[in-house]
Design a protein around this motif. Structure first.
Motif, PDB file in Angstrom:
ATOM      1  N   ALA A 219       0.839  -1.202   0.000  1.00  0.00           N
ATOM      2  CA  ALA A 219       0.000   0.000   0.000  1.00  0.00           C
ATOM      3  C   ALA A 219       0.873   1.251   0.000  1.00  0.00           C
ATOM      4  O   ALA A 219       1.027   1.925   1.019  1.00  0.00           O
ATOM      5  CB  ALA A 219      -0.928  -0.003   1.208  1.00  0.00           C
ATOM      6  N   PRO A 220       1.455   1.611  -1.144  1.00  0.00           N
ATOM      7  CA  PRO A 220       2.382   2.747  -1.187  1.00  0.00           C
ATOM      8  C   PRO A 220       1.722   4.091  -0.941  1.00  0.00           C
ATOM      9  O   PRO A 220       2.417   5.079  -0.666  1.00  0.00           O
ATOM     10  CB  PRO A 220       2.959   2.677  -2.609  1.00  0.00           C
ATOM     11  N   ASN A 221       0.379   4.152  -1.054  1.00  0.00           N
ATOM     12  CA  ASN A 221      -0.277   5.433  -0.794  1.00  0.00           C
ATOM     13  C   ASN A 221      -0.363   5.762   0.696  1.00  0.00           C
ATOM     14  O   ASN A 221      -0.704   6.885   1.075  1.00  0.00           O
ATOM     15  CB  ASN A 221      -1.677   5.465  -1.408  1.00  0.00           C
ATOM     16  N   ILE A 222      -0.051   4.800   1.580  1.00  0.00           N
ATOM     17  CA  ILE A 222       0.148   5.123   3.005  1.00  0.00           C
ATOM     18  C   ILE A 222       1.599   5.556   3.086  1.00  0.00           C
ATOM     19  O   ILE A 222       2.505   4.790   3.387  1.00  0.00           O
ATOM     20  CB  ILE A 222      -0.139   3.907   3.917  1.00  0.00           C
ATOM     21  N   THR A 223       1.815   6.826   2.776  1.00  0.00           N
ATOM     22  CA  THR A 223       3.139   7.265   2.329  1.00  0.00           C
ATOM     23  C   THR A 223       4.159   7.492   3.435  1.00  0.00           C
ATOM     24  O   THR A 223       5.324   7.154   3.281  1.00  0.00           O
ATOM     25  CB  THR A 223       3.008   8.568   1.537  1.00  0.00           C
ATOM     26  N   TYR A 224       3.766   8.137   4.545  1.00  0.00           N
ATOM     27  CA  TYR A 224       4.774   8.566   5.510  1.00  0.00           C
ATOM     28  C   TYR A 224       4.348   8.233   6.931  1.00  0.00           C
ATOM     29  O   TYR A 224       3.330   7.567   7.152  1.00  0.00           O
ATOM     30  CB  TYR A 224       5.087  10.056   5.349  1.00  0.00           C
ATOM     31  N   SER A 225       5.132   8.678   7.913  1.00  0.00           N
ATOM     32  CA  SER A 225       5.031   8.135   9.279  1.00  0.00           C
ATOM     33  C   SER A 225       4.856   9.223  10.339  1.00  0.00           C
ATOM     34  O   SER A 225       5.825   9.657  10.968  1.00  0.00           O
ATOM     35  CB  SER A 225       6.291   7.315   9.594  1.00  0.00           C
ATOM     36  N   PRO A 226       3.629   9.685  10.548  1.00  0.00           N
ATOM     37  CA  PRO A 226       3.389  10.692  11.588  1.00  0.00           C
ATOM     38  C   PRO A 226       3.219  10.086  12.978  1.00  0.00           C
ATOM     39  O   PRO A 226       2.903   8.908  13.132  1.00  0.00           O
ATOM     40  CB  PRO A 226       2.095  11.366  11.132  1.00  0.00           C
ATOM     41  N   THR A 227       3.421  10.922  13.979  1.00  0.00           N
ATOM     42  CA  THR A 227       3.277  10.556  15.402  1.00  0.00           C
ATOM     43  C   THR A 227       2.198  11.408  16.036  1.00  0.00           C
ATOM     44  O   THR A 227       2.047  12.585  15.700  1.00  0.00           O
ATOM     45  CB  THR A 227       4.597  10.801  16.156  1.00  0.00           C
ATOM     46  N   THR A 228       1.432  10.830  16.942  1.00  0.00           N
ATOM     47  CA  THR A 228       0.544  11.627  17.791  1.00  0.00           C
ATOM     48  C   THR A 228       0.755  11.246  19.246  1.00  0.00           C
ATOM     49  O   THR A 228       0.888  10.073  19.581  1.00  0.00           O
ATOM     50  CB  THR A 228      -0.942  11.450  17.418  1.00  0.00           C
TER      51      THR A 228
ATOM     52  N   GLU B  25      10.582   8.720  15.102  1.00  0.00           N
ATOM     53  CA  GLU B  25       9.231   8.983  15.580  1.00  0.00           C
ATOM     54  C   GLU B  25       9.090   8.690  17.073  1.00  0.00           C
ATOM     55  O   GLU B  25       8.360   9.384  17.790  1.00  0.00           O
ATOM     56  CB  GLU B  25       8.219   8.164  14.770  1.00  0.00           C
ATOM     57  N   SER B  26       9.814   7.688  17.570  1.00  0.00           N
ATOM     58  CA  SER B  26       9.799   7.417  19.016  1.00  0.00           C
ATOM     59  C   SER B  26      10.404   8.577  19.794  1.00  0.00           C
ATOM     60  O   SER B  26      10.003   8.847  20.926  1.00  0.00           O
ATOM     61  CB  SER B  26      10.570   6.123  19.319  1.00  0.00           C
ATOM     62  N   GLY B  27      11.365   9.283  19.170  1.00  0.00           N
ATOM     63  CA  GLY B  27      11.909  10.473  19.813  1.00  0.00           C
ATOM     64  C   GLY B  27      10.829  11.479  20.133  1.00  0.00           C
ATOM     65  O   GLY B  27      10.839  12.129  21.183  1.00  0.00           O
ATOM     66  N   HIS B  28       9.835  11.597  19.242  1.00  0.00           N
ATOM     67  CA  HIS B  28       8.720  12.500  19.510  1.00  0.00           C
ATOM     68  C   HIS B  28       7.863  12.010  20.677  1.00  0.00           C
ATOM     69  O   HIS B  28       7.409  12.806  21.500  1.00  0.00           O
ATOM     70  CB  HIS B  28       7.845  12.642  18.263  1.00  0.00           C
ATOM     71  N   THR B  29       7.605  10.712  20.747  1.00  0.00           N
ATOM     72  CA  THR B  29       6.792  10.210  21.864  1.00  0.00           C
ATOM     73  C   THR B  29       7.511  10.405  23.193  1.00  0.00           C
ATOM     74  O   THR B  29       6.870  10.463  24.248  1.00  0.00           O
ATOM     75  CB  THR B  29       6.441   8.719  21.682  1.00  0.00           C
ATOM     76  N   LEU B  30       8.867  10.542  23.158  1.00  0.00           N
ATOM     77  CA  LEU B  30       9.652  10.794  24.372  1.00  0.00           C
ATOM     78  C   LEU B  30       9.828  12.284  24.638  1.00  0.00           C
ATOM     79  O   LEU B  30      10.406  12.668  25.657  1.00  0.00           O
ATOM     80  CB  LEU B  30      11.030  10.122  24.248  1.00  0.00           C
ATOM     81  N   GLY B  31       9.351  13.129  23.705  1.00  0.00           N
ATOM     82  CA  GLY B  31       9.362  14.572  23.939  1.00  0.00           C
ATOM     83  C   GLY B  31      10.301  15.384  23.089  1.00  0.00           C
ATOM     84  O   GLY B  31      10.372  16.605  23.247  1.00  0.00           O
ATOM     85  N   LEU B  32      11.055  14.762  22.171  1.00  0.00           N
ATOM     86  CA  LEU B  32      12.037  15.507  21.391  1.00  0.00           C
ATOM     87  C   LEU B  32      11.400  16.210  20.190  1.00  0.00           C
ATOM     88  O   LEU B  32      10.459  15.698  19.586  1.00  0.00           O
ATOM     89  CB  LEU B  32      13.139  14.569  20.899  1.00  0.00           C
ATOM     90  N   PRO B  33      11.963  17.369  19.813  1.00  0.00           N
ATOM     91  CA  PRO B  33      11.408  18.131  18.687  1.00  0.00           C
ATOM     92  C   PRO B  33      11.977  17.678  17.352  1.00  0.00           C
ATOM     93  O   PRO B  33      12.978  16.957  17.283  1.00  0.00           O
ATOM     94  CB  PRO B  33      11.878  19.554  19.001  1.00  0.00           C
ATOM     95  N   ASP B  34      11.344  18.135  16.287  1.00  0.00           N
ATOM     96  CA  ASP B  34      11.936  18.004  14.962  1.00  0.00           C
ATOM     97  C   ASP B  34      13.052  19.029  14.831  1.00  0.00           C
ATOM     98  O   ASP B  34      12.879  20.212  15.173  1.00  0.00           O
ATOM     99  CB  ASP B  34      10.881  18.264  13.880  1.00  0.00           C
ATOM    100  N   LEU B  35      14.199  18.589  14.307  1.00  0.00           N
ATOM    101  CA  LEU B  35      15.337  19.488  14.136  1.00  0.00           C
ATOM    102  C   LEU B  35      15.516  19.932  12.691  1.00  0.00           C
ATOM    103  O   LEU B  35      16.320  20.819  12.417  1.00  0.00           O
ATOM    104  CB  LEU B  35      16.616  18.818  14.647  1.00  0.00           C
TER     105      LEU B  35
END
Length: 403
Positions: free
Chosen positions: A178-187, A220-230
């Motif tokens: 399923a290539p249209n599930i294109t990328y990997s977001p975190t919530t 993405e796990s970095g985000h669940t631990l609190g880290l920002p996008d750099l």
């Protein structure tokens, strides 16, 4: 990338630092003029360098935001393998999908120095989603509502055969078909209850995982631990298209495919993966020296070796120096030496809370050759402090800050 209104990435039992150990202390003018030892200023404690968080949500200040999962101890993850009526997966591909992400778990455990233990429970084969893949609009700008609907559908579809009662984070990975599930977001704001457990943290792994493998999981796990996008959400006007102008490939929270995907020492300290005794806090009115182990070996550094030098500039800003050598996840770097960067805890995720100082501005290598070589120096422009760098044994680096 952490998602509430979604934007996406391709993105601490030693005492305080002693002069005889990590910090080498002040340099007296002479034996005749030096004050008695009882009144010599002590090296600042690491608390003086622990910059407080000045923005809500993901950031580079202390402590990490309340939304974050604990980064020390055991993290329990549910890995749900999902396919669709329009893109069914072969049963044999389940092992391939799980194995593709496994190196991300290894990354987190290695970079944390063993302080984070990740346990993963995987669904028993592929879980069929209730809607075709095209019903989930994974184009750039996927809404928070659509993302949590996707995660919620996956949890509901798996709930009959999967026990969510003791889960910290849900990972949903789509079939490679399923290539249209294109990328990997975190919530970090999921708000779904299953088996009596209120689930708040989830990551979707899309087709980009097949390009970057487990590094996507680690980012993405970095985000669940609190880290920002750099990486930068908006490229600088003077360098259009360069979304990695802030840190280049020197941290996994920036360019996932970069040559030096270790986490910065600063973020390891934030997460509790470095002890305070590994942080040398330089004072404004004294000369401070330290011997730094390579960041990749900070979890096994010998006594007398630190992980970074921090020179505060204000309540929210500091200069950080760490030692980057071609070991660990840095084995592919082309330039070794002192990596100097600024941290500003008042700057949000995606706007450059960390910025690497380029030792060779204008070079064709961009920030890939940013580290300062042993034998060189750099002057901090706002204070005039001079930082010098000298080679030490076994890949260590001596850093001196002269205000």
């Amino acid at each position: 990338m952490n998602q509430r209104a979604v934007r996406k990435s391709l993105a601490l039992p030693l005492a305080a630092l002693a002069a005889s150990a990590l910090a080498l202390g002040a340099v007296p003018a002479s034996a005749a003029t030096a004050p008695p030892p009882s009144v010599v200023a002590a090296p600042p404690s690491s608390d003086a360098c622990r910059l407080p968080a000045a923005v809500g949500g993901l950031g580079s200040g202390f402590p990490v935001d309340d939304q974050a999962l604990p980064a020390v101890g055991t993290l329990k993850a549910a890995l749900l393998l999902v396919d669709f009526e329009d893109h069914p997966a072969s049963a044999a591909s389940a092992d391939e999908a799980a194995a593709n992400l496994a190196s991300g778990v290894e990354y987190l455990e290695r970079v944390s120095g063993g302080r984070l233990d990740v346990t993963t429970t995987t669904s028993d084969g592929w879980v069929r989603m209730p809607e075709p893949s095209t019903a989930y609009p994974f184009e750039r700008g996927l809404s928070y509502e659509d993302h949590v609907r996707y995660i919620g559908d996956a949890i509901a579809a798996a709930d009959d055969t999967f026990d969510f009662s003791d889960v910290d984070v849900v990972w949903v990975t789509a079939t490679k078909e399923a290539p249209n599930i294109t990328y990997s977001p975190t919530t970090n704001f999921l708000d779904v209850t299953a088996d009596g457990n209120h689930l708040t943290h989830a990551v979707t792994f899309g087709y980009d995982q097949w390009r970057w493998g487990g590094l996507v999981l680690a980012h993405e796990s970095g985000h669940t631990l609190g880290l920002p996008d750099l990486y930068l959400f908006e490229a600088p006007p003077e360098d259009p298209g360069n979304y990695h102008a802030a840190v280049g490939g020197w941290d996994l929270m920036g360019l996932i495919s970069g040559q030096g995907p270790e986490y910065f020492a600063w973020h390891r300290w934030q997460l509790g993966w470095l002890d305070d005794a590994q942080v040398v806090c330089a004072g404004q009115g004294r000369t401070t020296s330290a011997r730094l182990a390579p960041v990749a070996r900070s979890g096994e550094a010998s006594p007398g070796q630190a992980a970074m030098v921090v020179y505060p500039l204000s309540a929210t800003r500091a200069v950080v120096v760490e030692n980057r050598q071609p070991v660990g996840y840095d084995e592919g770097i082309g330039t070794r030496g002192a990596l100097v960067y600024t941290v500003d805890t008042s700057v949000p995720s995606g706007e450059g809370p960390v910025r690497v100082v380029d030792s060779t501005p204008g070079s064709s290598g961009g920030l890939d050759d940013a580290p300062f070589a042993a034998g060189s120096s750099w002057t901090e422009p706002t204070t005039g402090a001079e930082l010098t760098f000298r080679a030490g044994p076994a890949g260590t680096l001596k850093v001196t800050v002269q205000p």
